[in-house]
Scaffold this active site. Structure first.
Site, mmCIF file in Angstrom:
data_model
loop_
_atom_site.group_PDB
_atom_site.id
_atom_site.type_symbol
_atom_site.label_atom_id
_atom_site.label_comp_id
_atom_site.label_asym_id
_atom_site.label_seq_id
_atom_site.Cartn_x
_atom_site.Cartn_y
_atom_site.Cartn_z
ATOM 1 N N LYS A 271 27.928 30.079 32.592
ATOM 2 C CA LYS A 271 28.401 30.625 33.878
ATOM 3 C C LYS A 271 27.264 30.690 34.904
ATOM 4 O O LYS A 271 27.439 30.299 36.061
ATOM 5 C CB LYS A 271 29.003 32.022 33.636
ATOM 6 C CG LYS A 271 29.577 32.680 34.860
ATOM 7 C CD LYS A 271 30.605 33.722 34.479
ATOM 8 C CE LYS A 271 30.028 35.049 34.061
ATOM 9 N NZ LYS A 271 29.420 35.807 35.174
ATOM 10 N N SER A 272 26.100 31.172 34.486
ATOM 11 C CA SER A 272 24.971 31.286 35.423
ATOM 12 C C SER A 272 24.558 29.911 35.944
ATOM 13 O O SER A 272 24.313 29.726 37.137
ATOM 14 C CB SER A 272 23.760 31.913 34.725
ATOM 15 O OG SER A 272 24.013 33.238 34.379
ATOM 16 N N ARG B 15 24.971 28.431 39.894
ATOM 17 C CA ARG B 15 23.795 27.950 40.633
ATOM 18 C C ARG B 15 23.942 26.466 40.962
ATOM 19 O O ARG B 15 23.524 26.006 42.032
ATOM 20 C CB ARG B 15 22.525 28.184 39.811
ATOM 21 C CG ARG B 15 22.108 29.660 39.762
ATOM 22 C CD ARG B 15 21.174 29.891 38.588
ATOM 23 N NE ARG B 15 20.532 31.188 38.581
ATOM 24 C CZ ARG B 15 21.102 32.314 38.172
ATOM 25 N NH1 ARG B 15 22.373 32.318 37.783
ATOM 26 N NH2 ARG B 15 20.424 33.460 38.158
ATOM 27 N N ARG C 214 29.977 47.749 42.767
ATOM 28 C CA ARG C 214 28.642 47.432 42.223
ATOM 29 C C ARG C 214 27.569 47.543 43.313
ATOM 30 O O ARG C 214 27.797 47.182 44.452
ATOM 31 C CB ARG C 214 28.672 46.048 41.578
ATOM 32 C CG ARG C 214 29.640 46.054 40.393
ATOM 33 C CD ARG C 214 29.670 44.757 39.671
ATOM 34 N NE ARG C 214 28.408 44.462 39.031
ATOM 35 C CZ ARG C 214 28.149 43.326 38.399
ATOM 36 N NH1 ARG C 214 29.081 42.387 38.342
ATOM 37 N NH2 ARG C 214 26.984 43.120 37.840
ATOM 38 N N SER D 288 15.990 41.971 37.008
ATOM 39 C CA SER D 288 17.268 41.363 37.377
ATOM 40 C C SER D 288 17.069 39.937 37.860
ATOM 41 O O SER D 288 16.411 39.687 38.876
ATOM 42 C CB SER D 288 17.937 42.194 38.484
ATOM 43 O OG SER D 288 19.001 41.450 39.050
ATOM 44 N N ASP E 204 23.760 40.649 28.672
ATOM 45 C CA ASP E 204 25.218 40.473 28.619
ATOM 46 C C ASP E 204 25.767 40.598 27.200
ATOM 47 O O ASP E 204 26.976 40.656 26.998
ATOM 48 C CB ASP E 204 25.613 39.116 29.219
ATOM 49 C CG ASP E 204 25.346 39.088 30.721
ATOM 50 O OD1 ASP E 204 25.301 40.151 31.350
ATOM 51 O OD2 ASP E 204 25.160 37.986 31.269
ATOM 52 N N ARG F 279 33.730 40.931 29.320
ATOM 53 C CA ARG F 279 32.940 41.027 28.084
ATOM 54 C C ARG F 279 33.383 42.210 27.219
ATOM 55 O O ARG F 279 33.243 42.180 26.004
ATOM 56 C CB ARG F 279 31.456 41.115 28.403
ATOM 57 C CG ARG F 279 30.945 39.866 29.120
ATOM 58 C CD ARG F 279 29.456 39.693 29.029
ATOM 59 N NE ARG F 279 28.995 38.785 30.062
ATOM 60 C CZ ARG F 279 29.163 37.461 30.057
ATOM 61 N NH1 ARG F 279 29.778 36.875 29.052
ATOM 62 N NH2 ARG F 279 28.705 36.713 31.050
#
Ligand code: S3P
Length: 437
Positions: free
Chosen positions: A25-26, A30, A124, A168, A321, A395
């Site tokens: 996913k990351s 990107r 968030r 992060s 995660d 998740r």
């Protein structure tokens, strides 16, 4: 993300299997962003066709990129180094990565854009991107000064040197992406090394990045259009999706599950060390065709009975995660498992500390909540026989479904639609490795 959908997961036996999971996913997100800025058509092979990626893609299309599908591959025609002003708000859906990274990119553009998200994303914290982007010269107006929706006035950025206040990768990437358009050299200093997909892609595309121990520096264009070449690459399988099956094997004695073509970036694969410490048998074979910075390969885990462990702040960024799954492991392990230094879990798609504790207690696990983690007193017998909620957190829903392979009675999970955010084929893969009792 909606909290719709409900699945009753019956106790089941796991069987040996070889799976390949959807794209990371990351990396997928990107890749969409950089292809959208590139000159010409890029091909992103095996991209994740999940909710978060599709939200990022829609935003990039609203900014001038165009895209078409060719089976599992996405072909994106970019905007030759500069986005155009969007006509409408950019709806980032459930995606924190999409919102935080796209904000970095748009901070470098001399126009105003408005970001919105779903109910979970709207809760968030965004101060973590507001602070560095305002230091660079952008202006952000946020709901209650910290939450989405927010308006971003970009352009005219100056370079900064920024030490991350928290480990992060999203904030690091936001600042580096803004730095692409700033005047001068923007540095990000990270206290603990976390996933570096953004830096790897910058290097692969020949963007002017300097990497030193704990610091990455990007030379900006001073607001001019970037020169980003179109590319053609394959997205490896998502380690965070593979993790569900690796943990399923670890909690089922004698069962071996393998996952092939899975990304093994060292900023992502911290769970493997935890599995080994807890007594699972882990083998990793790296595909020689993969790059040393973004290795991928096959991982196999065999359950051998679990013993408790402690996971602390230094390990957290590399398995952030997977922490709900570490809690699942702890619930099934002999002894006291401690997760600490993980307060970041409270600001994920749900408050993953509070919700995991509530859900594990509901199915009979002895667990104590701490401000920055939890303490689990595990057992080989987990009761089940309860209804739990994912609160729309993908998740959480999947972690509870994995625990249900080991419980004495079924677990009913409310809020399963959100799984499509990161792992649309989760239930098909579950079918492949389970034998219903
Ligand atoms: C991500 C980084 C992590 C992770 C998220 C994806 C990314 O967030 O939890 O799922 O793609 O950079 P943080 O970097 O904020 O911890």
């Amino acid at each position: 993300m909606s909290s719709g959908g409900r699945v009753r997961v019956e106790p089941s036996r796991l069987k040996e299997g070889l799976l390949s999971v959807p794209g990371d996913k990351s990396i997928s997100q990107r890749s969409v962003m950089l292809a959208s800025l590139a000159s010409g058509e890029s091909r992103i092979q095996s991209i994740l066709r999940g909710g978060d990626v599709l939200s990022t893609l829609s935003a990039c299309q609203a900014l001038g990129a165009s895209a078409r599908w060719e089976n599992d591959n996405l072909l994106v025609t970019g905007t030759s180094g500069m986005f155009r002003k969007p006509l409408n708000d950019l709806d980032m859906g459930n995606s924190g990565t999409g919102m935080r990274l796209m904000s970095g990119l748009l901070a470098g553009h001399a126009f105003t854009s408005t970001f919105t998200g779903d109910a979970s994303l709207s809760k968030r914290p965004m101060t973590r991107i507001l602070v560095p982007l305002e230091l660079m010269g952008a202006r952000l107006t946020m709901r209650e000064d910290k939450y989405p929706p927010f308006t971003l006035h970009g352009g005219g950025l100056s370079a900064i040197s920024y030490e991350l206040p928290m480990a992060s990768a999203q904030v690091k990437s936001c600042v580096l992406l803004a730095g692409l358009f700033a005047d001068g050299d923007t540095s990000v200093v990270e206290p603990i090394r976390c996933r570096d997909h953004t830096e790897n892609m910058f290097e692969a595309l020949g963007l002017p990045l300097l990497r030193e121990e704990g610091r990455s520096t990007i030379s900006g264009s001073g607001g001019a259009a970037l020169s980003v070449p179109a590319f053609d690459w394959k997205v490896p399988g998502d380690f965070s999706s593979a993790a569900f099956w690796l943990v399923a094997a670890a909690i089922s004695d004698g069962v071996c599950i393998s996952v092939s073509d899975v990304g093994l970036n060292s900023g992502r694969s911290g769970l493997l060390g935890v599995l080994e410490r807890m007594g699972a048998e882990v083998t990793v074979s790296i595909d020689p065709a993969s790059a040393p910075t973004e290795p991928y390969g096959t991982v196999s885990v065999t359950g051998r009975g679990l013993i408790a462990t402690e996971v602390g702040a230094d390990e957290v960024p590399n398995l952030i995660d997977e922490l709900p799954l570490v809690a699942v492991l702890g619930a099934c392990a002999e002894g006291e498992t401690v997760i600490k230094g993980a307060a970041e879990l409270r600001v994920k798609e749900s408050d993953r500390i509070a919700l995991m504790v509530t859900n594990l207690r509901a199915v009979g696990v002895d667990v104590e909540e701490r401000p920055d983690g939890m303490v689990l007193r595990g057992s080989t017998e987990v009761q089940g026989g309860a209804t739990v909620s994912s609160q729309g957190d993908h998740r959480m829903a999947m972690s509870m479904a994995i625990l249900a392979t080991r419980t004495n009675a079924a677990i009913e999970i409310e809020g399963t639609d959100c799984i499509a955010t990161s792992y649309p084929t989760f239930w098909d893969d579950r079918q492949r490795v389970t034998v219903n009792a």
